[in-house]
Design a protein around this motif. Structure first.
Motif, PDB file in Angstrom:
ATOM      1  N   THR A   1      67.880  -0.207  29.918  1.00 27.89           N
ATOM      2  CA  THR A   1      68.510   1.318  30.423  1.00 27.89           C
ATOM      3  C   THR A   1      68.198   1.227  31.923  1.00 27.89           C
ATOM      4  OG1 THR A   1      68.312   2.340  28.333  1.00 27.89           O
ATOM      5  CG2 THR A   1      68.385   3.684  30.255  1.00 27.89           C
ATOM      6  N   TYR A   2      69.051   1.571  32.789  1.00 31.43           N
ATOM      7  CA  TYR A   2      68.731   1.249  34.328  1.00 31.43           C
ATOM      8  C   TYR A   2      69.054   2.973  34.844  1.00 31.43           C
ATOM      9  CZ  TYR A   2      69.162  -3.282  33.383  1.00 31.43           C
ATOM     10  OH  TYR A   2      69.239  -4.688  32.773  1.00 31.43           O
ATOM     11  N   SER A   3      68.124   3.432  35.686  1.00 30.69           N
ATOM     12  CA  SER A   3      68.286   4.660  36.374  1.00 30.69           C
ATOM     13  C   SER A   3      69.216   4.605  37.600  1.00 30.69           C
ATOM     14  CB  SER A   3      66.827   5.052  36.798  1.00 30.69           C
ATOM     15  OG  SER A   3      66.806   4.233  38.168  1.00 30.69           O
ATOM     16  N   ASP A   4      69.898   5.830  37.824  1.00 30.10           N
ATOM     17  CA  ASP A   4      70.843   5.980  38.877  1.00 30.10           C
ATOM     18  C   ASP A   4      70.441   5.329  40.150  1.00 30.10           C
ATOM     19  OD1 ASP A   4      72.233   7.267  37.019  1.00 30.10           O
ATOM     20  OD2 ASP A   4      72.276   9.276  38.091  1.00 30.10           O
ATOM     21  N   GLU A   5      69.248   5.313  40.332  1.00 25.04           N
ATOM     22  CA  GLU A   5      68.510   4.507  41.808  1.00 25.04           C
ATOM     23  C   GLU A   5      68.563   2.903  41.647  1.00 25.04           C
ATOM     24  OE1 GLU A   5      66.651   7.192  40.094  1.00 25.04           O
ATOM     25  OE2 GLU A   5      67.359   8.345  41.364  1.00 25.04           O
ATOM     26  N   GLN A   6      68.431   2.385  40.258  1.00 25.97           N
ATOM     27  CA  GLN A   6      68.502   1.000  40.163  1.00 25.97           C
ATOM     28  C   GLN A   6      69.961   0.530  40.071  1.00 25.97           C
ATOM     29  OE1 GLN A   6      66.185   1.336  36.452  1.00 25.97           O
ATOM     30  NE2 GLN A   6      64.980  -0.356  37.252  1.00 25.97           N
TER      31      GLN A   6
ATOM     32  N   SER B   1      74.943   3.644  31.835  1.00 28.69           N
ATOM     33  CA  SER B   1      73.792   3.445  31.426  1.00 28.69           C
ATOM     34  C   SER B   1      73.068   4.810  31.206  1.00 28.69           C
ATOM     35  CB  SER B   1      72.833   2.753  32.580  1.00 28.69           C
ATOM     36  OG  SER B   1      71.483   2.423  31.881  1.00 28.69           O
ATOM     37  N   THR B   2      73.149   5.035  29.741  1.00 27.00           N
ATOM     38  CA  THR B   2      72.447   6.251  29.157  1.00 27.00           C
ATOM     39  C   THR B   2      71.427   5.781  28.101  1.00 27.00           C
ATOM     40  OG1 THR B   2      73.820   6.499  27.183  1.00 27.00           O
ATOM     41  CG2 THR B   2      74.797   7.098  29.530  1.00 27.00           C
ATOM     42  N   CYS B   3      70.712   7.147  27.735  1.00 25.67           N
ATOM     43  CA  CYS B   3      69.665   6.355  26.682  1.00 25.67           C
ATOM     44  C   CYS B   3      70.332   5.901  25.251  1.00 25.67           C
ATOM     45  CB  CYS B   3      68.723   7.617  26.148  1.00 25.67           C
ATOM     46  SG  CYS B   3      69.793   9.378  25.716  1.00 25.67           S
TER      47      CYS B   3
ATOM     48  N   GLN C   1      78.471  11.505  32.205  1.00 25.79           N
ATOM     49  CA  GLN C   1      77.721  10.165  32.494  1.00 25.79           C
ATOM     50  C   GLN C   1      78.903   9.112  33.135  1.00 25.79           C
ATOM     51  OE1 GLN C   1      76.132  10.347  28.492  1.00 25.79           O
ATOM     52  NE2 GLN C   1      73.903  10.888  29.105  1.00 25.79           N
TER      53      GLN C   1
END
Lengths: 259, 417
Positions: free
Chosen positions: B22-27, B48-50, B114
């Motif tokens: 899972t990737y964050s918005d920053e990644q 990419s969500t949970c 999302q």
């Protein structure tokens, strides 16, 4: 010409009522744009019909029962369109549209067949117009109460999937009260104007007595609501009782009244 | 131009796998730029969500592209949790995702935001192109269409949300409403969180032990009230959430009747989530009281979810129709490409012929020749180009148009090159 326009507006009101209920009960959606468009177009036709009637009669069309019914239907929808929608009770149209349809249909079929009466001056015009406007506001308040009981029942029976289609209990309670705040002063104005007509005196005329009784019931409601701060189920029952008085006083025969 | 989807969701991957990829918005932006620079990837976006990680790519070389996308899931051993879809299947999947059909809670609304966020991130990273620029807004439109034309998102889908929905049906606006917490169970706190989000401000906590009431009150910014003042508290509040561990009813009809008189008809919502129950069921018979226990709320949720389930077919119809529309759009893009190739091929011949006369003619003569040849080309190509557009609009697959160009020896030149 006036009757034909009235008949057309009656058809429009029926169409809007059917469209509303189709949307609400069949599609279970609160998208009422199309229905509202039909309703407002019918109301425009209705306005035109009343204008033509006024020009034909050379006075306000309020001297016979069919004329009063036509005006009552018009004010009902006007109040709904201006105030009801502003106060976010669109669902009220589900009762207001069929009510207007019944009133205008009755007016269409009986207009011209009634015993002619005389228009008795400005005090008379103001007397009847104010009372009709107050009755329209009382009608809408009663419709709010009706919806209140429907919504309350659905919530008690835990039928949330249909309850979400109607406004909340508090909204219905509040808007019903607001319509009384609009209607009650008009009722008082109407009664006072009646007393100003030449030769009037209190003679326990059944119609006048019933109107006074109606006013008293609404006064009780307003007192309980404003001074004592009551609301909810009992207040709405008083509203329905008061509306019953309105209906009786409207249909009751009066010695000094043509209808 | 094929669209490729590679990814996993809560149905195919365990939480251990999901949390790893899972990737964050920053990644996401740097990840997208890295993949965009890889072989075979022309356009790319990542959701990419949970519950899901899905990458959508547009490519002219599917084999190379798949290899590049696999690097995203490196170190996952045997990636049997991954699904791979191509072209219309990938498009259909995205439409199903945005409609909420692929979500854990059918028809939930969060996924729409999302998908929108995934598209914004890809745009910001400059990894989108003509296909994804069309595909994602299209998917968002399908999601909205599904929600407005069907009842896929109607009704609360959790007990806490059902409690809030219920309160709104009674009080309309929850801003400024008062809530009384009787007991301090976990469910109370979950419902309270949602009620606070909906605008509830004043919270009172009543517990047999005042210290526990004070503890919870401090946590939720409320006010602790001694148990002896329960009746007074009941006459003030709008919603009561009960979850004590008491083995008997804490609130019964006899207690409620005088309270309701003091409330002067103001409605009272009682939510009893305790087992055994805290509120006597006959309280429901009191005027202006609306009592819901945990089974009622779960029943409401189950009913809502089953209603949503019944809407799935309607949503699938919308998805299918929109897929066909999108496919037609892609075909028209291909037809435009074929038309462009036809035009460029003839233009190449024209330029070659003009070159032969450059030098032997004066500037004025050359200009006249250029104008003449250009006009001739336009006239000659007008009918074939119009015919191709008409055929494409009538549903002739672009492959047939390309085949026609191939017969004329036009299309082969470009593809071979």
């Amino acid at each position: 010409m006036g009757s034909a326009l009235l008949a057309l507006s009656a058809l429009g009101y029926w169409a809007s009522a059917i469209s509303f209920h189709y949307n609400l009960f069949h599609r279970k959606q609160r998208d009422w744009t199309q229905w509202l468009r039909i309703l407002l177009s019918s109301h425009a036709l209705h306005s035109l019909a009343l204008l033509v009637l006024t020009l034909q009669l050379q006075h306000l069309p309020v001297v016979s029962m069919p004329e009063v019914m036509a005006v009552l239907g018009w004010v009902l929808i006007a109040l709904y369109a201006i105030l009801g929608r502003r106060w976010k009770v669109d669902a009220l149209g589900g009762i207001a549209a069929p009510a207007a349809a019944v009133l205008t249909t009755f007016a269409t079929f009986t207009l011209g067949h009634e015993t002619p009466h005389n228009y008795r001056g400005a005090w008379f015009g103001l007397h009847v117009s104010s009372l009709v406007a107050s009755y329209a506001a009382f009608c809408l308040a009663a419709f709010c109460s009706l919806l209140y009981f429907i919504q309350s029942r659905r919530l008690k029976e835990k039928k949330l999937h249909t309850a979400f289609l109607l406004p909340s209990l508090n909204t219905l309670d509040r808007v019903g009260f607001r319509f009384i705040l609009v209607g009650f002063p008009l009722l008082v104005v109407g009664m006072v104007c009646g007393t100003q007509m030449p030769g009037w005196r209190w003679t326990w005329d059944p119609k006048e007595t019933l109107v006074a009784l109606t006013g008293a019931v609404y006064l009780v409601y307003l007192h309980a609501r404003v001074v004592a701060g009551w609301q909810g189920r009992r207040m709405n029952m008083i509203l329905l009782l008061a509306f019953l008085c309105v209906l009786v006083s409207l249909l009751a025969p009066g010695r000094s009244h043509g209808y | 131009m094929p669209v490729i989807l590679m990814g996993f969701n809560q149905k195919t991957a365990s939480v251990e796998v999901r949390e790893r990829f899972t990737y964050s918005d920053e990644q996401v932006p740097s990840l997208l730029q890295r993949l965009h620079g890889s072989q075979g990837v022309d356009e790319i976006a990542l959701i990419s969500t949970c519950n899901r990680t899905e990458v959508y790519a547009v490519t002219q070389e599917p084999g190379l592209c798949r290899g590049s996308l696999m690097t995203l899931f490196e170190g996952s051993g045997h990636p049997d949790f991954l699904y791979l879809e191509n072209d219309l299947q990938a498009v259909k999947h995205l439409f199903e995702v945005s409609s909420g059909l692929d979500s854990l809670v059918l028809g939930e609304n969060q996924i729409l935001g999302q998908v929108r966020q995934a598209f914004s991130l890809a745009q910001a990273a400059k990894t989108t192109g003509p296909v994804l620029e069309k595909l994602f807004p299209w998917a968002l439109r399908v999601g909205k269409l599904a929600r407005s034309q069907t009842r896929i998102c109607q009704g609360a889908a959790s007990v806490a949300a059902a409690a809030v929905e219920l309160a709104q049906m009674i009080f309309d606006d929850l801003k400024g409403r008062r809530v009384l917490l009787l007991g301090a169970g976990k469910m109370t706190q979950a419902s309270l969180g949602l009620l606070q989000n909906a605008g509830v401000q004043q919270i009172k906590v009543v517990n047999r032990t005042l210290a526990r009431a004070e503890e919870l009150a401090a946590r939720c910014g409320g006010e602790a009230t001694p148990f002896e003042e329960l009746d007074k508290a009941l006459s003030d509040v709008d919603v009561l959430i009960a979850s004590t561990g008491a083995p008997h009813f804490v609130v019964d009809k006899a207690r409620l009747a005088p309270v309701m008189y003091q409330r002067k008809g103001r409605p009272l919502l009682l939510i009893d989530i305790a087992v055994p129950r805290d509120i006597e069921p006959s309280c429901q018979d009191v005027d202006n009281v609306y009592l819901y226990n945990i089974d009622d709320l779960q029943g409401v949720v189950a009913e809502n979810l089953s209603r949503r389930q019944k809407e799935v077919q309607k949503v699938l119809q919308i998805v299918d129709t929109e897929c066909q529309e999108f496919s037609r759009y892609l075909d028209s893009r291909k037809a435009n490409q074929a038309i462009r190739i036809l035009r460029e091929s003839f233009e190449e011949v024209r330029q070659a012929e003009l070159m032969k006369h450059r030098g032997s003619l004066t500037h004025e003569e050359m200009t006249r020749l250029e104008n003449f040849s250009n006009g001739l080309l336009n006239k000659l190509l007008h009918n074939p180009m119009m015919q191709m557009k008409k055929m494409s609009a009538a549903g002739v697959p672009p492959e047939e148009l390309e085949r026609a160009l191939e017969i004329l020896g036009i299309f082969g030149k470009e593809t071979d090159g």
